[in-house]
Enzyme design. Sequence first.
Site: not given
Length: 294
Positions: A59, A14, A255
């Site tokens: 689950t 899960k 950058h």
Amino acid sequence: MAASFTLTSRSYGKDAVRLLRVQRDGSVHHIAELSVNMEISLRSERDYRYGDNSDVVPTDTTKNTIYALSKIHGVKDVETFGLILCKHYIATYPQVVSAKAHLEQAPWQRITSTGGPHSHAFVLIPECIRFAEVSLQRGGVPAVFGGLRDLRVLKTTQSGFEGFNKDKWTTLPEATDRCFSTNVFVKYAFSRTEGVNFDAAWLAVKNAVLDNFAGPPDRGLYSASVQKTMYDACVMSLRRIPELCNVAMEMPNIHYFPVDLAKLKMSNHNELFQPSDEPRGSIKVAVSPSRSKL
């Protein structure tokens, strides 16, 4: 002859089970908001090969288990709670051969005002996300990792990059004074789990990153390369926390290019920059203590 097939990997669980655990010590409350991914592997392959679900732990039961264990044990820290989860599955279900938990903690901090720390009010300060990964094989010992991600840092000087390899395709100029920004990811491994202060370890690793990135507040610290800064931060972490056996780090370049103001008939003395994070350099390292040769 009929073809045969091998299950080369199998697991289920899960993901994204979210919870807020409140510990009430009288009028003072402590909180931990977690997102938990729980994964297990079974000894049998019957569920995949034949649709036989007799060994399958649903689950939905995993979601309920996470809630129940947080209620019973509380959440001291993400590493300890991950250990509780994995040990529960190995101890409770003989058909489970391995269990793995990934936990992330929301960065709530107690509100502090002129009157001091508040007893039950918090503010979300997304400096970075703390996480832990815990895994346990039946008959084995737990493997515990801590870490942080999304630690965005920037310094406007004390960084350079020069003396690098050059060939016919190289256009990058050398730099001795540039902006240095990155989004830090760190994952560190513990050599043991008993008697470890996981909160102190996490704070020490985060501070090692910041100390080597920024340096002292009055004068800073020069970075000759992202690689050198990363390596120094990993080494400092290992020296500060003897329970660590490996520190892995990622620092992608973000950058900041100086804006060309010449066409506007203006000068730019490292005052105005254009952020750009794509394409970006990807720099990674992992460091462990060297073994002494007898």
